[in-house]
Design a protein around this motif. Structure first.
Motif, mmCIF file in Angstrom:
data_model
loop_
_atom_site.group_PDB
_atom_site.id
_atom_site.type_symbol
_atom_site.label_atom_id
_atom_site.label_comp_id
_atom_site.label_asym_id
_atom_site.label_seq_id
_atom_site.Cartn_x
_atom_site.Cartn_y
_atom_site.Cartn_z
ATOM 1 N N LEU A 58 0.846 -1.183 0.000
ATOM 2 C CA LEU A 58 0.000 0.000 0.000
ATOM 3 C C LEU A 58 0.890 1.245 0.000
ATOM 4 O O LEU A 58 2.075 1.173 0.361
ATOM 5 N N PRO A 59 0.344 2.397 -0.400
ATOM 6 C CA PRO A 59 1.178 3.601 -0.479
ATOM 7 C C PRO A 59 1.968 3.915 0.792
ATOM 8 O O PRO A 59 3.155 4.259 0.727
ATOM 9 N N HIS A 60 1.340 3.779 1.965
ATOM 10 C CA HIS A 60 2.062 4.120 3.200
ATOM 11 C C HIS A 60 3.044 3.021 3.606
ATOM 12 O O HIS A 60 3.859 3.228 4.509
ATOM 13 N N GLU A 61 2.993 1.864 2.944
ATOM 14 C CA GLU A 61 3.918 0.766 3.249
ATOM 15 C C GLU A 61 5.161 0.779 2.366
ATOM 16 O O GLU A 61 6.123 0.055 2.641
ATOM 17 N N VAL A 62 5.154 1.568 1.314
ATOM 18 C CA VAL A 62 6.306 1.628 0.407
ATOM 19 C C VAL A 62 7.509 2.188 1.164
ATOM 20 O O VAL A 62 7.403 3.193 1.880
ATOM 21 N N ASN A 63 8.662 1.550 0.997
ATOM 22 C CA ASN A 63 9.881 2.042 1.640
ATOM 23 C C ASN A 63 10.537 3.058 0.702
ATOM 24 O O ASN A 63 11.469 2.755 -0.037
ATOM 25 N N TYR A 64 10.029 4.276 0.746
ATOM 26 C CA TYR A 64 10.492 5.316 -0.173
ATOM 27 C C TYR A 64 11.972 5.631 0.034
ATOM 28 O O TYR A 64 12.702 5.882 -0.937
ATOM 29 N N ARG A 65 12.420 5.645 1.275
ATOM 30 C CA ARG A 65 13.833 5.952 1.526
ATOM 31 C C ARG A 65 14.743 4.902 0.901
ATOM 32 O O ARG A 65 15.746 5.243 0.251
ATOM 33 N N ALA A 66 14.429 3.644 1.089
ATOM 34 C CA ALA A 66 15.257 2.590 0.494
ATOM 35 C C ALA A 66 15.246 2.685 -1.026
ATOM 36 O O ALA A 66 16.291 2.519 -1.682
ATOM 37 N N ASN A 67 14.081 2.952 -1.601
ATOM 38 C CA ASN A 67 13.977 3.037 -3.058
ATOM 39 C C ASN A 67 14.852 4.142 -3.621
ATOM 40 O O ASN A 67 15.629 3.921 -4.566
ATOM 41 N N ILE A 68 14.731 5.339 -3.058
ATOM 42 C CA ILE A 68 15.500 6.469 -3.580
ATOM 43 C C ILE A 68 16.992 6.286 -3.310
ATOM 44 O O ILE A 68 17.842 6.554 -4.182
ATOM 45 N N PHE A 69 17.328 5.821 -2.119
ATOM 46 C CA PHE A 69 18.742 5.610 -1.790
ATOM 47 C C PHE A 69 19.376 4.597 -2.738
ATOM 48 O O PHE A 69 20.495 4.807 -3.247
ATOM 49 N N ALA A 70 18.687 3.498 -2.998
ATOM 50 C CA ALA A 70 19.234 2.463 -3.873
ATOM 51 C C ALA A 70 19.421 2.974 -5.298
ATOM 52 O O ALA A 70 20.444 2.681 -5.945
ATOM 53 N N LEU A 71 18.452 3.740 -5.799
ATOM 54 C CA LEU A 71 18.590 4.299 -7.150
ATOM 55 C C LEU A 71 19.794 5.227 -7.227
ATOM 56 O O LEU A 71 20.557 5.203 -8.193
ATOM 57 N N LYS A 72 19.970 6.051 -6.197
ATOM 58 C CA LYS A 72 21.122 6.947 -6.158
ATOM 59 C C LYS A 72 22.424 6.145 -6.124
ATOM 60 O O LYS A 72 23.379 6.431 -6.866
ATOM 61 N N LYS A 73 22.475 5.123 -5.285
ATOM 62 C CA LYS A 73 23.692 4.315 -5.156
ATOM 63 C C LYS A 73 24.043 3.626 -6.463
ATOM 64 O O LYS A 73 25.233 3.448 -6.787
ATOM 65 N N LEU A 74 23.034 3.250 -7.241
ATOM 66 C CA LEU A 74 23.270 2.559 -8.509
ATOM 67 C C LEU A 74 23.600 3.501 -9.664
ATOM 68 O O LEU A 74 23.805 3.051 -10.788
#
Length: 282
Positions: A58-74
């Protein structure tokens, strides 16, 4: 490198030639799904399904920090985010595409809104959260293929998962002066700025939310799927045209968003904190 975040109904990117699949565990937890790295129209891109494979979160369950951090790291430098949205304006019709320039946060505090805190203090400017250069490029791509596109719209992000009341719909439209309503772009857009990434949302308008008097025009899951497929194809056409042309230079205030934003001295940070902060600063 461009990263594409797919919203509801967009769990894979047709035409993406997979080169590597990344399942990253970040300092902020796991990403929603494996990040696919590959070539699309001959260009290197990253793709992430925001809600996970098969739509698990669900929208409030998405780990937005992990998603953005991982994209940046890659290696991502730009994010093209695709989201479904309800329309708060009659001229924004179901099936239309709309490009967001402003975000209104109407969530309820269930989400992790920032990379900072827990020993690192920072305050990042988000007066203009969408990247103007990437906005320009997306608008130009749509124009080249004669794809109608509403630009400079304001997106209200609500908590969900329930669909809103009519009173809430009127508030967002009239008091907050928003044009679109959805559940996912906050804190995603603001985390992208903290990660010094260019970010824009292309919204696929699926319904009129519930502000109209005719109940037949109100949002429903059934109506969502009736409209969404065609709009996804139009969004993919814009993406295809976008990646086939050089990107405009991201403004310095985005690429260097953290240059004067972090208040905590580096010598006060732990080794682990320095490590992830260095990735955001890169």
């Amino acid at each position: 490198m461009l990263a594409v975040i797919g919203g509801s109904g967009l769990y894979q990117l047709d035409g993406l030639e997979t080169e590597q699949e990344h399942q990253l565990e970040t300092p902020f937890g796991a990403t929603s799904a494996p990040i696919i790295q590959g070539r699309y129209q001959g260009q290197s891109i990253l793709f992430l399904a925001r809600h996970g494979a098969g739509h698990k979160f669900l929208p409030h369950e998405v780990n937005y920090r992990a998603n953005i951090f991982a994209l940046k790291k890659l290696g991502a430098t730009r994010i093209f985010a695709v989201s479904a949205a309800g329309s708060l304006r009659e001229e924004l019709k179901p099936g239309d595409l709309a490009l967001v320039s402003q975000y209104f946060d109407h969530t309820r505090g269930k989400r992790a809104y920032s990379f900072f805190g827990d020993g690192i203090a920072a305050h990042v400017s988000t007066a203009h959260p969408a990247c103007p250069a990437l906005q320009h490029d997306i608008e130009a791509a749509a124009k080249r293929i004669q794809q109608p596109l509403h630009a400079n719209k304001t997106y209200a992000c609500v908590e969900g998962p329930r669909l809103g009341t009519q009173a809430e719909s009127f508030f967002l439209r009239d008091a907050a002066n928003c044009d679109l309503v959805g559940m996912t772009n906050v804190p995603e857009a603001f985390l992208a700025r903290e990660a010094q990434l260019a970010y824009c949302t292309l919204c696929l308008v699926t319904d009129y939310d519930c502000w109209m008097e005719d109940p037949a025009m109100h949002v429903s899951v059934e109506k969502f799927f009736e409209v969404y497929g065609g709009a996804v194809n139009e969004a993919k056409a814009v993406l295809t045209e976008l990646v086939n042309h050089p990107f405009s230079e991201t403004p310095d205030n985005i690429k260097q968003a953290l240059s004067n934003a972090v208040l905590t001295a580096d010598d006060s940070l732990s080794t682990a904190q320095k490590a992830w902060l260095d990735i955001l600063r890169a």
